[in-house]
Enzyme design. Structure first.
Site, PDB file in Angstrom:
ATOM      1  N   SER A   1     -15.543 -52.972  43.651  1.00 36.82           N
ATOM      2  CA  SER A   1     -15.083 -53.599  42.409  1.00 36.82           C
ATOM      3  C   SER A   1     -13.641 -53.233  42.144  1.00 36.82           C
ATOM      4  O   SER A   1     -13.170 -52.151  42.536  1.00 36.82           O
ATOM      5  CB  SER A   1     -15.958 -53.071  41.269  1.00 36.82           C
ATOM      6  OG  SER A   1     -15.387 -53.351  40.023  1.00 36.82           O
TER       7      SER A   1
ATOM      8  N   LYS B   1     -18.809 -46.562  42.575  1.00 35.81           N
ATOM      9  CA  LYS B   1     -18.122 -47.451  43.538  1.00 35.81           C
ATOM     10  C   LYS B   1     -17.091 -46.656  44.350  1.00 35.81           C
ATOM     11  O   LYS B   1     -16.996 -46.812  45.567  1.00 35.81           O
ATOM     12  CB  LYS B   1     -17.441 -48.606  42.805  1.00 35.81           C
ATOM     13  CG  LYS B   1     -18.400 -49.582  42.144  1.00 35.81           C
ATOM     14  CD  LYS B   1     -19.257 -50.314  43.152  1.00 35.81           C
ATOM     15  CE  LYS B   1     -20.244 -51.241  42.493  1.00 35.81           C
ATOM     16  NZ  LYS B   1     -21.312 -51.721  43.391  1.00 35.81           N
TER      17      LYS B   1
ATOM     18  N   TYR C   1     -20.293 -45.741  36.351  1.00 33.41           N
ATOM     19  CA  TYR C   1     -20.433 -46.920  37.220  1.00 33.41           C
ATOM     20  C   TYR C   1     -19.260 -46.989  38.197  1.00 33.41           C
ATOM     21  O   TYR C   1     -19.431 -47.153  39.402  1.00 33.41           O
ATOM     22  CB  TYR C   1     -20.508 -48.203  36.372  1.00 33.41           C
ATOM     23  CG  TYR C   1     -20.278 -49.454  37.175  1.00 33.41           C
ATOM     24  CD1 TYR C   1     -21.251 -49.935  38.057  1.00 33.41           C
ATOM     25  CD2 TYR C   1     -19.064 -50.160  37.102  1.00 33.41           C
ATOM     26  CE1 TYR C   1     -21.027 -51.074  38.829  1.00 33.41           C
ATOM     27  CE2 TYR C   1     -18.836 -51.291  37.867  1.00 33.41           C
ATOM     28  CZ  TYR C   1     -19.813 -51.741  38.724  1.00 33.41           C
ATOM     29  OH  TYR C   1     -19.588 -52.865  39.491  1.00 33.41           O
TER      30      TYR C   1
HETATM   31  P1  NAD Z   1     -27.150 -58.362  39.728  1.00 37.95           P
HETATM   32  O1  NAD Z   1     -27.741 -57.343  38.833  1.00 37.95           O
HETATM   33  O2  NAD Z   1     -27.318 -59.791  39.362  1.00 37.95           O
HETATM   34  O3  NAD Z   1     -27.666 -58.157  41.223  1.00 37.95           O
HETATM   35  C1  NAD Z   1     -28.056 -56.903  41.732  1.00 37.95           C
HETATM   36  C2  NAD Z   1     -29.447 -57.076  42.325  1.00 37.95           C
HETATM   37  O4  NAD Z   1     -29.852 -55.833  42.882  1.00 37.95           O
HETATM   38  C3  NAD Z   1     -30.494 -57.455  41.279  1.00 37.95           C
HETATM   39  O5  NAD Z   1     -31.205 -58.582  41.743  1.00 37.95           O
HETATM   40  C4  NAD Z   1     -31.385 -56.221  41.159  1.00 37.95           C
HETATM   41  O6  NAD Z   1     -32.736 -56.567  40.899  1.00 37.95           O
HETATM   42  C5  NAD Z   1     -31.193 -55.575  42.523  1.00 37.95           C
HETATM   43  N1  NAD Z   1     -31.337 -54.107  42.524  1.00 37.95           N
HETATM   44  C6  NAD Z   1     -30.737 -53.196  41.719  1.00 37.95           C
HETATM   45  N2  NAD Z   1     -31.100 -51.952  42.087  1.00 37.95           N
HETATM   46  C7  NAD Z   1     -31.940 -52.085  43.158  1.00 37.95           C
HETATM   47  C8  NAD Z   1     -32.638 -51.169  43.975  1.00 37.95           C
HETATM   48  N3  NAD Z   1     -32.584 -49.846  43.780  1.00 37.95           N
HETATM   49  N4  NAD Z   1     -33.387 -51.650  44.998  1.00 37.95           N
HETATM   50  C9  NAD Z   1     -33.466 -52.978  45.224  1.00 37.95           C
HETATM   51  N5  NAD Z   1     -32.850 -53.906  44.468  1.00 37.95           N
HETATM   52  C10 NAD Z   1     -32.083 -53.457  43.437  1.00 37.95           C
HETATM   53  O7  NAD Z   1     -25.588 -57.990  39.877  1.00 37.95           O
HETATM   54  P2  NAD Z   1     -24.416 -58.801  40.564  1.00 37.95           P
HETATM   55  O8  NAD Z   1     -23.475 -59.220  39.507  1.00 37.95           O
HETATM   56  O9  NAD Z   1     -24.963 -59.819  41.501  1.00 37.95           O
HETATM   57  O10 NAD Z   1     -23.720 -57.614  41.364  1.00 37.95           O
HETATM   58  C11 NAD Z   1     -24.015 -57.337  42.711  1.00 37.95           C
HETATM   59  C12 NAD Z   1     -23.188 -56.162  43.168  1.00 37.95           C
HETATM   60  O11 NAD Z   1     -21.807 -56.457  42.975  1.00 37.95           O
HETATM   61  C13 NAD Z   1     -23.452 -54.865  42.404  1.00 37.95           C
HETATM   62  O12 NAD Z   1     -23.393 -53.785  43.302  1.00 37.95           O
HETATM   63  C14 NAD Z   1     -22.302 -54.801  41.426  1.00 37.95           C
HETATM   64  O13 NAD Z   1     -21.987 -53.487  41.054  1.00 37.95           O
HETATM   65  C15 NAD Z   1     -21.183 -55.419  42.238  1.00 37.95           C
HETATM   66  N6  NAD Z   1     -20.125 -55.978  41.402  1.00 37.95           N
HETATM   67  C16 NAD Z   1     -20.430 -56.908  40.448  1.00 37.95           C
HETATM   68  C17 NAD Z   1     -19.430 -57.412  39.636  1.00 37.95           C
HETATM   69  C18 NAD Z   1     -19.760 -58.424  38.569  1.00 37.95           C
HETATM   70  O14 NAD Z   1     -18.925 -58.652  37.688  1.00 37.95           O
HETATM   71  N7  NAD Z   1     -20.899 -59.077  38.574  1.00 37.95           N
HETATM   72  C19 NAD Z   1     -18.109 -56.980  39.795  1.00 37.95           C
HETATM   73  C20 NAD Z   1     -17.831 -56.029  40.790  1.00 37.95           C
HETATM   74  C21 NAD Z   1     -18.844 -55.545  41.597  1.00 37.95           C
HETATM   75  C1  UD1 Z   2     -16.121 -55.056  33.152  1.00 37.33           C
HETATM   76  C2  UD1 Z   2     -16.193 -53.604  33.476  1.00 37.33           C
HETATM   77  C3  UD1 Z   2     -15.857 -53.418  34.940  1.00 37.33           C
HETATM   78  C4  UD1 Z   2     -16.808 -54.235  35.801  1.00 37.33           C
HETATM   79  C5  UD1 Z   2     -16.715 -55.686  35.368  1.00 37.33           C
HETATM   80  C6  UD1 Z   2     -17.675 -56.562  36.107  1.00 37.33           C
HETATM   81  C7  UD1 Z   2     -15.706 -52.476  31.358  1.00 37.33           C
HETATM   82  C8  UD1 Z   2     -14.721 -51.624  30.605  1.00 37.33           C
HETATM   83  N1  UD1 Z   2     -15.316 -52.870  32.589  1.00 37.33           N
HETATM   84  O1  UD1 Z   2     -14.794 -55.522  33.415  1.00 37.33           O
HETATM   85  O2  UD1 Z   2     -15.961 -52.056  35.285  1.00 37.33           O
HETATM   86  O3  UD1 Z   2     -16.468 -54.117  37.175  1.00 37.33           O
HETATM   87  O4  UD1 Z   2     -16.990 -55.789  33.968  1.00 37.33           O
HETATM   88  O5  UD1 Z   2     -18.993 -56.263  35.767  1.00 37.33           O
HETATM   89  O6  UD1 Z   2     -16.782 -52.777  30.884  1.00 37.33           O
HETATM   90  N2  UD1 Z   2     -14.157 -59.265  26.072  1.00 37.33           N
HETATM   91  C9  UD1 Z   2     -14.154 -59.656  24.750  1.00 37.33           C
HETATM   92  N3  UD1 Z   2     -15.349 -59.815  24.124  1.00 37.33           N
HETATM   93  C10 UD1 Z   2     -16.551 -59.615  24.751  1.00 37.33           C
HETATM   94  C11 UD1 Z   2     -16.545 -59.217  26.102  1.00 37.33           C
HETATM   95  C12 UD1 Z   2     -15.323 -59.036  26.732  1.00 37.33           C
HETATM   96  O7  UD1 Z   2     -13.097 -59.857  24.154  1.00 37.33           O
HETATM   97  O8  UD1 Z   2     -17.616 -59.768  24.118  1.00 37.33           O
HETATM   98  C13 UD1 Z   2     -12.858 -59.126  26.776  1.00 37.33           C
HETATM   99  C14 UD1 Z   2     -12.585 -57.733  27.317  1.00 37.33           C
HETATM  100  O9  UD1 Z   2     -11.914 -56.941  26.373  1.00 37.33           O
HETATM  101  C15 UD1 Z   2     -11.720 -58.063  28.556  1.00 37.33           C
HETATM  102  C16 UD1 Z   2     -12.246 -59.427  29.025  1.00 37.33           C
HETATM  103  O10 UD1 Z   2     -12.922 -59.986  27.895  1.00 37.33           O
HETATM  104  O11 UD1 Z   2     -10.374 -58.220  28.167  1.00 37.33           O
HETATM  105  C17 UD1 Z   2     -13.219 -59.331  30.185  1.00 37.33           C
HETATM  106  O12 UD1 Z   2     -14.259 -58.396  29.856  1.00 37.33           O
HETATM  107  P1  UD1 Z   2     -15.548 -58.203  30.781  1.00 37.33           P
HETATM  108  O13 UD1 Z   2     -16.138 -59.534  31.115  1.00 37.33           O
HETATM  109  O14 UD1 Z   2     -16.439 -57.208  30.117  1.00 37.33           O
HETATM  110  O15 UD1 Z   2     -14.951 -57.636  32.139  1.00 37.33           O
HETATM  111  P2  UD1 Z   2     -14.002 -56.357  32.394  1.00 37.33           P
HETATM  112  O16 UD1 Z   2     -13.807 -55.553  31.177  1.00 37.33           O
HETATM  113  O17 UD1 Z   2     -12.782 -56.846  33.090  1.00 37.33           O
END
Ligand code: NAD
Ligand code: UD1
Length: 333
Positions: free
Chosen positions: A125, A153, A149
């Site tokens: 991330s 990572k 969290y």
């Molecule tokens: P998500 O929660 O939709 O998907 C994660 C999946 O993993 C889920 O289906 C959950 O049931 C499964 N899971 C969790 N723990 C488990 C375990 N111990 N064993 C088996 N299955 C398990 O999340 P996502 O948004 O698809 O994210 C996927 C990955 O990407 C995560 O590692 C997350 O940290 C990373 N990531 C997500 C974002 C984002 O904004 N969505 C940003 C950066 C990184």
């Molecule tokens: C967040 C996480 C980051 C994670 C990412 C994806 C935090 C501090 N950071 O990033 O670690 O990798 O999600 O899961 O939580 N905002 C509003 N109102 C809301 C929600 C968000 O104004 O109700 C604003 C936030 O201040 C930010 C932007 O929208 O400026 C995006 O926020 P968000 O979607 O939560 O993502 P990040 O903060 O970038």
């Protein structure tokens, strides 16, 4: 064969679809369904009927369960999404996050090693750039974090780098996602978190359908063009395609690949509100409230390395992201 952990989740499900579109049609999914629904499997099959899915409801911390999966299938590559991802929850329950994300990955790596599986693509991330690096973020910058969290990572990246030093045959991709939003254009798969969403787009979706009254904009006094926070939003389908490109890259190159998957473009909270209003035809009421603790003003990727090494750039723009998100939201929320 490819194993996708967390393959029923938001990014995992889209990646399964894109792997299939790229010709990797037989896929094993391990997901304990703690944050996903089993229905996703049928939806994936509706989108890509040629896919052959082998699903196991297994926790990646369950070594015996994983052992059975690796004994049944000849797994060459793991695309590892399984993990917990809510920043606020990680501050309240750090042990849960270290256990699930770090210990779970260690168990997975142990079983992979036992079966001679040497390819892994990991969901990292932009959070690993920490609070101090200048923007745009470049892959060689130092990493750090501000919450458990984020530390999971940073630590998982380090574990994977160490493993690749110890075993030169390892092929590791550390993919640093920026802010994935949007949904598959079919409207069949997308993001629908339980409860009140923490992230911006899922929150806006619930306001758009009337399930939440109004958006709270966390601060309008940042040093950004309109004062609200700026982020690099990327369409989840572009992100999924980035995984296919990373797979093709590591199959040709041993060692560790670290790349940003972002667009290189920053949009503010109010840009997103406007774009979503346009895509949905709905008004998104909002109020300005205090800054959210831990937030930074602005971040976006330098996306050049992915272009150079993978031949990948994000192709979908903000209107596409909001249109596809709205299609999923209308059908499913
Ligand atoms: P998500 O929660 O939709 O998907 C994660 C999946 O993993 C889920 O289906 C959950 O049931 C499964 N899971 C969790 N723990 C488990 C375990 N111990 N064993 C088996 N299955 C398990 O999340 P996502 O948004 O698809 O994210 C996927 C990955 O990407 C995560 O590692 C997350 O940290 C990373 N990531 C997500 C974002 C984002 O904004 N969505 C940003 C950066 C990184
Ligand atoms: C967040 C996480 C980051 C994670 C990412 C994806 C935090 C501090 N950071 O990033 O670690 O990798 O999600 O899961 O939580 N905002 C509003 N109102 C809301 C929600 C968000 O104004 O109700 C604003 C936030 O201040 C930010 C932007 O929208 O400026 C995006 O926020 P968000 O979607 O939560 O993502 P990040 O903060 O970038």
């Amino acid at each position: 064969m490819i194993l996708v952990t967390g393959g029923c989740g938001y990014i995992g499900s889209h990646t399964v679809v894109e792997l299939c579109n790229a010709g990797y049609e037989e896929i094993v999914i391990v997901d304990d369904l703690r944050n996903a629904s089993i229905d996703v499997l049928d939806r994936i099959k509706q989108i890509v009927p040629s896919v052959s899915l082998h699903f196991y409801q297994v926790d990646i911390n369950d070594e015996e369960g994983l052992e059975k999966v690796f004994s049944t299938h000849n797994i060459e590559t793991v695309v590892h999404f399984a993990g917990l991802k809510a920043v606020g929850e990680s501050v309240r329950e750090p042990l849960l996050y270290y256990q699930n994300n770090i210990s779970g990955t260690l168990v997975l790596l142990k079983v992979m090693a036992r079966h001679g599986c040497k390819e892994i693509i990991f969901s990292s991330s932009a959070t690993v750039y920490g609070p101090k690096n200048p923007i745009p973020y470049l892959e060689e910058m130092d990493t750090s974090a501000t919450n458990p969290y984020g530390w999971t990572k940073v630590m998982q990246e380090q574990i994977l780098r160490d493993i690749a030093v110890a075993d030169p045959e390892m092929r590791v991709a550390l993919l640093r996602y920026f802010n994935p939003i949007g949904a598959h254009e079919s409207g069949l798969i997308g993001e629908n978190p339980n409860g009140i969403p923490n992230n911006l787009l899922p929150y806006i979706c619930k306001v758009a359908v009337g399930k939440l009254e109004k958006l709270s904009v966390f601060g309008n006094d940042y040093d950004t063009p309109d004062g609200t926070g700026v982020r690099d939003y990327i369409h989840v389908v572009d992100l999924a395609i980035g995984h296919v490109k990373a797979l093709q890259y590591i199959r040709k190159n041993a060692g560790v690949l670290t790349v940003n998957l972002g667009t290189g473009i920053g949009y503010s909270v109010l840009d997103i509100v406007k774009a979503y209003e346009k895509a949905s035809g709905r008004t998104i009421p909002y109020v300005i409230v205090d800054r959210r603790p831990g937030d930074i003003a602005c971040n976006y990727a330098n996306a050049e390395k992915a272009k150079e090494l993978l031949g990948w750039t994000a192709e979908r723009n903000l209107d596409d992201m909001c249109r596809d998100s709205w299609r999923f939201t209308e059908k499913n929320l």
